[in-house]
Design a protein around this motif. Structure first.
Motif, short mmCIF file in Angstrom:
data_model
loop_
_atom_site.label_atom_id
_atom_site.label_comp_id
_atom_site.label_asym_id
_atom_site.label_seq_id
_atom_site.Cartn_x
_atom_site.Cartn_y
_atom_site.Cartn_z
N ASN A 136 0.60 4.86 -8.34
CA ASN A 136 0.03 6.09 -9.18
C ASN A 136 -1.07 6.20 -8.49
OD1 ASN A 136 -0.96 8.03 -10.57
ND2 ASN A 136 -2.29 6.49 -11.46
N ASN A 137 -1.80 4.83 -7.47
CA ASN A 137 -2.96 5.30 -6.56
C ASN A 137 -2.15 4.59 -5.32
OD1 ASN A 137 -5.06 4.93 -9.03
ND2 ASN A 137 -4.35 1.99 -8.97
N LYS A 138 -1.41 5.51 -5.58
CA LYS A 138 -0.48 5.35 -3.96
C LYS A 138 -0.94 4.45 -3.36
CE LYS A 138 -2.11 10.13 -3.91
NZ LYS A 138 -3.02 11.41 -3.17
N LEU A 139 -0.80 2.88 -3.53
CA LEU A 139 -0.96 1.71 -3.07
C LEU A 139 0.54 1.40 -2.39
CD1 LEU A 139 -3.59 -0.51 -5.26
CD2 LEU A 139 -4.40 1.15 -2.66
N ILE A 140 1.23 1.52 -2.38
CA ILE A 140 3.33 1.89 -2.49
C ILE A 140 3.01 2.12 -1.31
CG2 ILE A 140 4.80 0.52 -3.39
CD1 ILE A 140 3.87 0.05 -5.45
N GLY A 141 3.70 2.07 -0.03
CA GLY A 141 4.16 2.78 1.06
C GLY A 141 6.05 2.85 1.22
N TYR A 153 4.30 7.29 0.95
CA TYR A 153 4.13 6.62 -0.18
C TYR A 153 4.61 6.67 -1.24
CZ TYR A 153 0.86 10.55 -1.81
OH TYR A 153 0.67 11.70 -2.12
N ARG A 154 4.92 5.91 -2.51
CA ARG A 154 5.90 6.12 -3.08
C ARG A 154 5.44 7.32 -4.05
NH1 ARG A 154 8.26 1.04 -6.27
NH2 ARG A 154 8.92 0.36 -4.39
N ARG A 155 6.33 8.23 -4.28
CA ARG A 155 5.94 9.15 -5.54
C ARG A 155 6.15 9.53 -7.26
NH1 ARG A 155 5.67 10.95 -0.76
NH2 ARG A 155 4.61 12.32 0.07
N ILE A 156 5.67 9.17 -8.37
CA ILE A 156 6.56 9.00 -8.85
C ILE A 156 6.50 10.81 -9.66
CG2 ILE A 156 5.20 8.64 -11.40
CD1 ILE A 156 3.40 7.02 -11.09
#
Length: 342
Positions: A136-141, A153-156
């Motif tokens: 959610n904080n765009k920390l996971i690529g 980045y990973r999207r929810i």
């Protein structure tokens, strides 16, 4: 085990021999442990070499037979979550620990896996919740991300987490000690001053444990199935001993054998029997007669070690059918491992 006590009237040479034997035994035992670590980095090598084996109960075969029945007739499994299956007996052992396992929920996961059920995680969601916050904080690529300015980045996505249709909860509700016990104790000996004596003892006792499980429909919170089972556990002990005087020396020799049916394995059996009945109801299986079909393949996607979800298209080559073999992957029992160690 035997003990030898030298009487005051024994000869000096006899005492010396006994002292020498005790000293030799002490040196031999001390040689098993060294205060200096060896070349392998260990002070001592642990004893025991039993391989890891499957941990089935008498109901495990029926569970993966039920899974095969569902596959054969294309019966869909609802998504099932497992909640708390706690120990409500409050029993505590003599050393202060819990007498009954606190892992009944984990046993239920394994039982559901053996039955071919589709499961969703609700028991420990801490990792998923943490990663959702990171995403959610765009920390996971995602794979191929080139840095903080890369939009990869990973999207929810809405609806990306599947919900459960039912959840299983309950608890261990009874533990009753010494429901029935019996035994014998026979002793005899000679009247003479240096006569020997002997004793034979035997004991047997019975206890039990019980569980209560319920299956709840997630959306309506309606209890749709209830299971209550108990299992008795037996223990036995037999021992014999001889006490005698020989040439001024005292000999006390005893031996015995005993066995106690594992309490925690009894809890696992209760969980598996309850799960079996619940899943048979969901699949619409009339009973154990569904296992009589000769076309059943009990070593499909499930087995005595649990079950796996075919996440990848490799079911023809994966290790699903070898998980229960005790020699697999063991560095002393599996030659393939030894040949490829270095």
């Amino acid at each position: 085990m035997s003990d030898r006590i030298i009487s005051p009237g024994a000869s000096v040479s006899g005492r010396r021999r006994a002292l020498g034997a005790v000293s030799a035994l002490a040196v031999m035992l001390a040689g098993c442990v060294s205060p200096v670590a060896g070349s392998n980095g260990l002070y001592a090598t642990p004893i025991g070499n039993a391989p890891v084996t499957a941990n089935p109960t008498p109901y495990s075969t029926a569970l993966y037979c039920l899974a095969d029945y569902a596959r054969r007739y294309n019966l869909p499994s609802p998504r099932i979550a497992v909640g708390r299956i706690s120990d409500y007996t409050g029993s505590v052992s003599a050393d202060g620990g819990r007498q009954i396992t606190q892992g009944a929920s984990l046993m239920a996961y394994s039982a559901l896996g053996k039955s071919g059920a589709r499961m969703v995680e609700r028991y420990d969601t801490s990792i998923s919740e943490l990663e959702l916050r990171y995403a959610n904080n765009k920390l996971i690529g995602e794979e191929g991300n080139q840095g903080p300015d890369d939009p990869n980045y990973r999207r929810i996505l809405a609806g990306q987490v599947p919900g459960s249709d039912f959840y299983l909860v309950g608890g261990v509700t009874e533990v009753n000690y010494n429901i029935r016990s019996s035994g014998f104790d026979v002793a005899g000996g000679e009247v003479a001053e240096r006569g020997g004596s002997g004793i034979v003892q035997g004991k047997i006792f019975v206890m039990n444990v019980a569980i209560d499980l319920r299956l709840v429909q997630t959306t309506s919170m309606e209890v749709v199935d209830v299971i209550s089972y108990q299992k008795q556990i037996v223990g036995r002990e037999v021992s014999a001993g001889v006490f005698d005087f020989l040439n001024g020396n005292v000999f006390d020799i005893s031996a015995g054998t005993g066995g106690f049916e594992p309490v925690q394995l009894a809890v696992r059996s209760l969980i598996e029997r309850g799960t079996l009945e619940i899943m048979a109801n969901l699949y619409g299986a009339p009973g154990p007669e569904v296992c009589l079909d000769a076309s059943n393949d009990p070593l499909g996607a499930v087995g005595p070690t649990g079950g796996y979800y075919p996440a990848y298209a490799n079911t023809d080559t994966n290790n699903g059918q070898t998980r229960a073999e005790p020699n697999r992957w063991h560095d002393r029992r599996d030659g393939d491992v030894r040949r490829s160690r270095y």
